[in-house]
Each structure stands twice: as C-alpha cells, then as structure tokens.
Design a protein around this motif. Structure first.
Motif, PDB file in Angstrom:
ATOM      1  N   LYS A 106       0.837  -1.188   0.000  1.00 52.99           N
ATOM      2  CA  LYS A 106       0.000   0.000   0.000  1.00 52.99           C
ATOM      3  C   LYS A 106       0.872   1.238   0.000  1.00 52.99           C
ATOM      4  CE  LYS A 106      -3.822   2.130   2.597  1.00 52.99           C
ATOM      5  NZ  LYS A 106      -4.671   2.025   3.815  1.00 52.99           N
ATOM      6  N   GLY A 107       0.434   2.266  -0.740  1.00 51.85           N
ATOM      7  CA  GLY A 107       1.134   3.538  -0.740  1.00 51.85           C
ATOM      8  C   GLY A 107       2.246   3.625  -1.770  1.00 51.85           C
ATOM      9  N   ARG A 108       3.050   4.677  -1.623  1.00 49.74           N
ATOM     10  CA  ARG A 108       4.116   4.967  -2.580  1.00 49.74           C
ATOM     11  C   ARG A 108       5.147   3.846  -2.645  1.00 49.74           C
ATOM     12  NH1 ARG A 108       5.127  10.430  -4.406  1.00 49.74           N
ATOM     13  NH2 ARG A 108       3.091  11.452  -4.497  1.00 49.74           N
ATOM     14  N   LEU A 109       5.572   3.555  -3.862  1.00 44.03           N
ATOM     15  CA  LEU A 109       6.614   2.547  -4.045  1.00 44.03           C
ATOM     16  C   LEU A 109       7.996   3.117  -3.761  1.00 44.03           C
ATOM     17  CD1 LEU A 109       5.498   0.825  -7.381  1.00 44.03           C
ATOM     18  CD2 LEU A 109       4.972   0.131  -5.037  1.00 44.03           C
ATOM     19  N   PHE A 110       8.168   4.422  -4.010  1.00 43.04           N
ATOM     20  CA  PHE A 110       9.493   5.028  -3.928  1.00 43.04           C
ATOM     21  C   PHE A 110       9.451   6.337  -3.136  1.00 43.04           C
ATOM     22  CE2 PHE A 110       8.841   3.140  -8.184  1.00 43.04           C
ATOM     23  CZ  PHE A 110       9.715   2.065  -8.089  1.00 43.04           C
ATOM     24  N   LYS A 111      10.557   6.662  -2.505  1.00 48.14           N
ATOM     25  CA  LYS A 111      10.722   7.998  -1.944  1.00 48.14           C
ATOM     26  C   LYS A 111      10.788   8.970  -3.110  1.00 48.14           C
ATOM     27  CE  LYS A 111      13.431   6.427   2.036  1.00 48.14           C
ATOM     28  NZ  LYS A 111      14.751   6.508   2.714  1.00 48.14           N
ATOM     29  N   SER A 112      10.008  10.030  -3.033  1.00 48.72           N
ATOM     30  CA  SER A 112       9.872  10.921  -4.187  1.00 48.72           C
ATOM     31  C   SER A 112      10.904  12.040  -4.249  1.00 48.72           C
ATOM     32  CB  SER A 112       8.463  11.540  -4.202  1.00 48.72           C
ATOM     33  OG  SER A 112       8.235  12.271  -3.006  1.00 48.72           O
ATOM     34  N   ASN A 113      11.694  12.213  -3.201  1.00 49.32           N
ATOM     35  CA  ASN A 113      12.632  13.348  -3.203  1.00 49.32           C
ATOM     36  C   ASN A 113      13.865  13.064  -4.053  1.00 49.32           C
ATOM     37  OD1 ASN A 113      13.130  11.419  -1.009  1.00 49.32           O
ATOM     38  ND2 ASN A 113      14.867  12.726  -0.464  1.00 49.32           N
ATOM     39  N   ARG A 114      14.267  14.020  -4.837  1.00 42.56           N
ATOM     40  CA  ARG A 114      15.506  14.012  -5.620  1.00 42.56           C
ATOM     41  C   ARG A 114      15.612  12.838  -6.616  1.00 42.56           C
ATOM     42  NH1 ARG A 114      20.242  13.365  -4.158  1.00 42.56           N
ATOM     43  NH2 ARG A 114      21.205  14.969  -5.446  1.00 42.56           N
ATOM     44  N   ILE A 115      14.508  12.409  -7.169  1.00 39.36           N
ATOM     45  CA  ILE A 115      14.572  11.248  -8.056  1.00 39.36           C
ATOM     46  C   ILE A 115      15.405  11.540  -9.295  1.00 39.36           C
ATOM     47  CG2 ILE A 115      13.188   9.920  -9.713  1.00 39.36           C
ATOM     48  CD1 ILE A 115      11.182   9.442  -7.546  1.00 39.36           C
ATOM     49  N   GLN A 116      15.166  12.676  -9.938  1.00 36.56           N
ATOM     50  CA  GLN A 116      15.902  12.972 -11.175  1.00 36.56           C
ATOM     51  C   GLN A 116      17.412  13.062 -10.945  1.00 36.56           C
ATOM     52  OE1 GLN A 116      14.436  15.401 -14.395  1.00 36.56           O
ATOM     53  NE2 GLN A 116      12.604  15.872 -13.229  1.00 36.56           N
ATOM     54  N   PRO A 117      17.879  13.901 -10.002  1.00 39.52           N
ATOM     55  CA  PRO A 117      19.334  13.963  -9.803  1.00 39.52           C
ATOM     56  C   PRO A 117      19.909  12.657  -9.263  1.00 39.52           C
ATOM     57  CG  PRO A 117      18.192  15.303  -8.172  1.00 39.52           C
ATOM     58  CD  PRO A 117      17.175  14.915  -9.201  1.00 39.52           C
ATOM     59  N   LEU A 118      19.158  11.976  -8.417  1.00 37.75           N
ATOM     60  CA  LEU A 118      19.638  10.715  -7.861  1.00 37.75           C
ATOM     61  C   LEU A 118      19.942   9.714  -8.969  1.00 37.75           C
ATOM     62  CD1 LEU A 118      19.957   8.720  -5.328  1.00 37.75           C
ATOM     63  CD2 LEU A 118      17.635   8.009  -5.924  1.00 37.75           C
ATOM     64  N   MET A 119      18.992   9.563  -9.906  1.00 33.80           N
ATOM     65  CA  MET A 119      19.156   8.577 -10.965  1.00 33.80           C
ATOM     66  C   MET A 119      20.232   9.008 -11.963  1.00 33.80           C
ATOM     67  SD  MET A 119      17.246   6.294  -9.841  1.00 33.80           S
ATOM     68  CE  MET A 119      17.588   5.159 -11.187  1.00 33.80           C
ATOM     69  N   SER A 120      20.293  10.290 -12.266  1.00 36.32           N
ATOM     70  CA  SER A 120      21.329  10.781 -13.182  1.00 36.32           C
ATOM     71  C   SER A 120      22.720  10.560 -12.605  1.00 36.32           C
ATOM     72  CB  SER A 120      21.124  12.270 -13.468  1.00 36.32           C
ATOM     73  OG  SER A 120      19.959  12.493 -14.215  1.00 36.32           O
ATOM     74  N   GLU A 121      22.873  10.899 -11.325  1.00 34.72           N
ATOM     75  CA  GLU A 121      24.180  10.722 -10.681  1.00 34.72           C
ATOM     76  C   GLU A 121      24.578   9.251 -10.631  1.00 34.72           C
ATOM     77  OE1 GLU A 121      23.471  12.530  -6.926  1.00 34.72           O
ATOM     78  OE2 GLU A 121      23.282  14.560  -7.782  1.00 34.72           O
ATOM     79  N   TRP A 122      23.612   8.384 -10.393  1.00 29.48           N
ATOM     80  CA  TRP A 122      23.890   6.953 -10.323  1.00 29.48           C
ATOM     81  C   TRP A 122      24.364   6.419 -11.684  1.00 29.48           C
ATOM     82  CZ3 TRP A 122      20.885   2.808 -12.496  1.00 29.48           C
ATOM     83  CH2 TRP A 122      21.307   1.538 -12.083  1.00 29.48           C
TER      84      TRP A 122
END
Length: 207
Positions: A106-122
C-alpha cells in the motif's frame, strides 16, 4: 555544445548502455535504483511518473497486469493525456516487479525526493556512463519508443502508452477497459532483447 538541438538518437540509450544500466540496477538494494530503470525501459514513462507510482496503481484484468498513471493523490503529470494505463511487459514480471509491488502492499513505491538527480548521478558515477549527450532519465523514453518501432507497434498504441497527444480522436485509445487486451497484445510485440543480451553478457562474464 547545445544539447537542445541534438537528435533523439544521441540523447537515448545505446543498446550496450541500456544493458549496462539494467544489469547494474539488478544488483541494487535501494529500490529507486533497482526498479526505476526497468520500469522506464519497458513502459516509456517519464522518470517523475514512475517515481510517483503507488502499489494501488497496479491492477489486474483477467490474467494480465497493468499500471495506472494518474493524478490521484495530488500527483502531477505533464499533460492531461499523460493519464493512461500501461500493460506490464513480460520482462518486468519475470524480473520480479509484481513481487516488489505486493511486498509494498500500500502507498508509494518510492521515496519521491531528488529522483531525477539521484538517478542521473547513479548512471554517471556508479554505472559509469559518461557520454555527455545522453539524457540518463529521459533517454529511456526514447529507448522505449525505439522498441515500439522495432516491434511495428501501431502509432495509436505507442502514443497512448507513452502519454503523447496527437490531437486526434485516437488519443482516447485505451480509455475504455475493453481496449486493455489490445494494449496488452501491442506491448507483447516488444521482444525481450535486453534480457537476451544480458544473458549473453553474463555468460561471457563466467568464461
């Protein structure tokens, strides 16, 4: 260099890059890095759309699973046509996505903060793909559309799955539940070329 004028083929993932990212994601324990690349590769979702998914967005019609991209729960989307339903590609089922969703429950699958920079940096720093013109997040959207083209998917089905508006009546494609089986058949035309290439690469690593 002005990357805004680059062709989409420069900004999208090359096949070897896609394989590298998805193999790296498979080894991750942090759920955003584990699942967002796979979701985007086999759905055409924008990274923000995938990052907002909840367990309740996944639903079953007959034996087939789908996910719902919507504005419910105060979520935002780029356009009205971005609201849609997308069949779960068999590769995502085989990867264990639905088991992950059931575990969340139930609820959000992912923490929504900083998704774009997090994934780009990774992608840049951990996976090690430094090609400057690549768009680490939006590149998956172009990659999925290339998979659709490879599978000779209809424009109507592709545009609906990716949430693109053509300005024609076909923009209503898939809004009725009666159309979901047709969307699933269109999705199933996409071959699991990533899985095959990953298996080949892993076999080579064992030699």
């Amino acid at each position: 260099m002005d990357f805004k004028v680059l062709d989409s083929d420069a900004r999208t993932y090359r096949i070897d890059e896609a394989v590298a990212v998805l193999r790296a994601a498979r080894k991750e324990t942090e759920v955003r890095r584990r699942w967002l690349p796979w979701l985007c590769a086999y759905s055409g979702m924008r990274i923000e759309e995938a990052g907002q998914l909840t367990a309740e967005d996944f639903f079953q019609v007959g034996e087939r699973w789908f996910l719902r991209v919507s504005t419910s729960g105060r979520r935002s989307l780029k356009t009205a046509s971005s609201q849609r339903r997308i069949p779960i590609h068999p590769s995502l089922e085989a990867e264990g996505l639905l088991d992950f969703v059931r575990k969340v429950g139930k609820g959000r699958l992912f923490k929504s903060n900083r998704i774009q920079p997090l994934m780009s940096e990774w992608v840049r720093d951990t996976v090690g793909i430094k090609r400057p013109e690549l768009s680490p997040n939006h590149g998956w959207r172009h990659f999925f559309e290339d998979l659709c083209a490879l599978a000779n998917m209809s424009d109507a089905a592709r545009d609906f799955m990716t949430g693109r508006a053509s300005g024609k009546s076909r923009d209503q494609y898939g809004r009725s539940e009666l159309m979901l089986p047709g969307l699933a058949k269109a999705m199933d035309k996409i071959p699991d070329i990533i899985g095959l290439l990953m298996a080949e690469a892993e076999g080579g690593d064992q030699v």
